[in-house]
Design a protein around this motif. Structure first.
Motif, PDB file in Angstrom:
ATOM      1  N   ALA A 164       0.546  -1.700  -0.167  1.00 41.39           N
ATOM      2  CA  ALA A 164      -0.338  -0.121  -0.115  1.00 41.39           C
ATOM      3  C   ALA A 164       0.599   0.794  -0.557  1.00 41.39           C
ATOM      4  O   ALA A 164       0.084   2.318  -1.024  1.00 41.39           O
ATOM      5  N   VAL A 165       1.624   1.485   0.981  1.00 35.29           N
ATOM      6  CA  VAL A 165       2.859   2.659   0.748  1.00 35.29           C
ATOM      7  C   VAL A 165       3.322   2.627   0.000  1.00 35.29           C
ATOM      8  O   VAL A 165       3.741   3.675  -0.846  1.00 35.29           O
ATOM      9  N   HIS A 166       3.895   1.879  -1.388  1.00 32.90           N
ATOM     10  CA  HIS A 166       4.629   1.422  -2.116  1.00 32.90           C
ATOM     11  C   HIS A 166       4.280   2.271  -3.062  1.00 32.90           C
ATOM     12  O   HIS A 166       4.759   2.880  -4.470  1.00 32.90           O
ATOM     13  N   LEU A 167       3.379   2.067  -3.673  1.00 32.07           N
ATOM     14  CA  LEU A 167       1.884   2.965  -4.224  1.00 32.07           C
ATOM     15  C   LEU A 167       1.950   3.729  -4.495  1.00 32.07           C
ATOM     16  O   LEU A 167       1.406   4.076  -5.595  1.00 32.07           O
ATOM     17  N   THR A 168       2.311   4.423  -3.064  1.00 34.99           N
ATOM     18  CA  THR A 168       1.664   5.738  -3.109  1.00 34.99           C
ATOM     19  C   THR A 168       2.945   6.463  -2.748  1.00 34.99           C
ATOM     20  O   THR A 168       3.326   7.893  -3.698  1.00 34.99           O
ATOM     21  N   MET A 169       4.156   5.501  -3.428  1.00 32.86           N
ATOM     22  CA  MET A 169       5.461   6.103  -3.317  1.00 32.86           C
ATOM     23  C   MET A 169       6.721   6.772  -2.237  1.00 32.86           C
ATOM     24  O   MET A 169       6.791   7.902  -2.019  1.00 32.86           O
TER      25      MET A 169
END
Length: 378
Positions: A126-131
């Motif tokens: 989830a946090v990686h998809l937001t960069m």
């Protein structure tokens, strides 16, 4: 004044290759002062980013919506490819880097990654998809900045900067009348924020924007000064650079990237006016280096999954037979594969998406900085 893009593209290539080299030195357990410290190369990317974004915003004013949309397109497609490859190869971190292949102490952090991925997989996704994974401290999500693919921590740092870059540029644009009254306290705040944040940041890498905002600010000021640089004596410029470097070093920013940046910046800025600058520019504008520099984003984000896969499947089982030198040579040879993949992605992912983004017509959005109906990014 012409844009000396060749010099800066070569600097990108040098920084990306530096990171690649630091990682294969980590695998073969051969510490080398400066060369093995890939974080220094990331500092070069940070300064260069501040410079390039400033030049871009000054040349092409546009709404914040258009600006951030195009910046998103510049990062996200290839970032997603690198993220998927990182997820697929993250299990190799433990046997390739964590385990001792040549007698060095085991690196527990790399061994722990697999367990952390299993425990917090969907939170990390989830946090990686937001960069924005780089802005999450270890207390909230352990090793979030590094968990899938190490190089992606700095892409999060870059994205954090993009989000606020127009506002930062507006506040420190000292070319505008009276702007010093705003710029001075803003710069002081940036330095204080860096000092205050450092002691409690626990992510292991400086992936939170305040930790590298002074270097982004340095790039911004270099961008603001770019058009006027040839009109100023090099000695006057050096008289300004010296205290700036001292201040950054006192803030725990190390000297090698600063020296490299200013060497390239001054060589490009004083091209045709100095024999020393022209000699350096002859190297910096070498076409193969420039070509590699234009593909440096792919070289940077794709190299780690490729190296891990090749090392984990083909080389580690034969580490004792290869020896440290043989392993190093084999890993160095993977750079050809990295270049091929980066070139492919540049032609078929990066450039098509960038071209599509340029054709998009987006409306203006209200300015959070000025309250106007159309925020211009310069």
């Amino acid at each position: 004044m012409k844009n000396h893009i060749g010099q800066f593209e070569t600097l990108r290539f040098a920084a990306s290759f530096w990171v690649f080299l630091s990682h294969i030195l980590l695998i073969v357990e051969r510490p080398m002062r400066f060369v093995a410290e890939g974080g220094l190369a990331v500092d070069l990317f940070v300064i260069l980013s501040g410079y390039v974004i400033t030049i871009m915003l000054l040349k092409r004013p546009e709404s914040y919506t258009s600006y951030i949309f195009r910046r998103f397109l510049r990062l996200y497609p290839l970032y997603l490819v690198a993220l998927v490859l990182g997820i697929m190869t993250q299990a190799f971190y433990a046997p390739v880097i964590g385990d001792s292949l040549f007698g060095a102490a085991e690196k527990s952090g790399f061994i722990e990654r697999a367990a952390l991925v299993d425990d917090n997989f969907w939170q990390n996704i989830a946090v990686h998809l937001t960069m924005l994974h780089g802005a999450v401290p270890d207390e909230a999500l352990p090793m979030s900045a590094l968990v899938f693919s190490g190089p992606l921590w700095s892409i999060s740092l870059e994205w954090q900067f993009y989000l606020v870059a127009p506002l930062v540029l507006w506040t420190v644009d000292v070319r505008k009348p009276g702007r010093w009254k705003i710029a001075v306290p803003v710069l002081a705040s940036i330095l204080v924020l860096r000092s205050v944040t450092g002691p409690w940041w626990t992510a292991g890498v400086p992936s939170f924007l305040p930790l590298r905002l002074p270097l982004f600010a340095l790039g911004i000021f270099c961008g603001l000064a770019w058009s006027r640089l040839p009109k100023i004596s090099v000695w006057k410029v050096l008289a300004v650079i010296a205290p700036v470097m001292l201040a950054l070093i006192l803030l725990n920013h190390r000297a090698p990237p600063l020296f490299m940046w200013f060497a390239v910046y001054l060589a490009a800025g004083y091209a045709g006016r100095s024999k020393i600058a022209d000699a350096l520019n002859a190297v910096l504008c070498f076409k193969p280096f420039v070509w590699l520099g234009t593909r440096s984003y792919g070289l940077y984000v794709l190299h780690m999954p490729i190296v891990l896969f090749v090392a984990g499947t083909l080389l580690v089982p034969y580490a004792s037979q290869l020896g440290r030198s043989g392993m190093f040579a084999a890993l160095l040879a993977t750079y050809g594969l990295v270049v091929a993949c980066a070139a492919f992605m540049y032609c078929y992912v990066e450039m098509p998406v960038i071209a599509w983004g340029k054709r998009m017509k987006l409306g203006a959005t209200p300015s959070v900085a000025t309250g106007s109906a159309d925020l211009k990014t310069a």
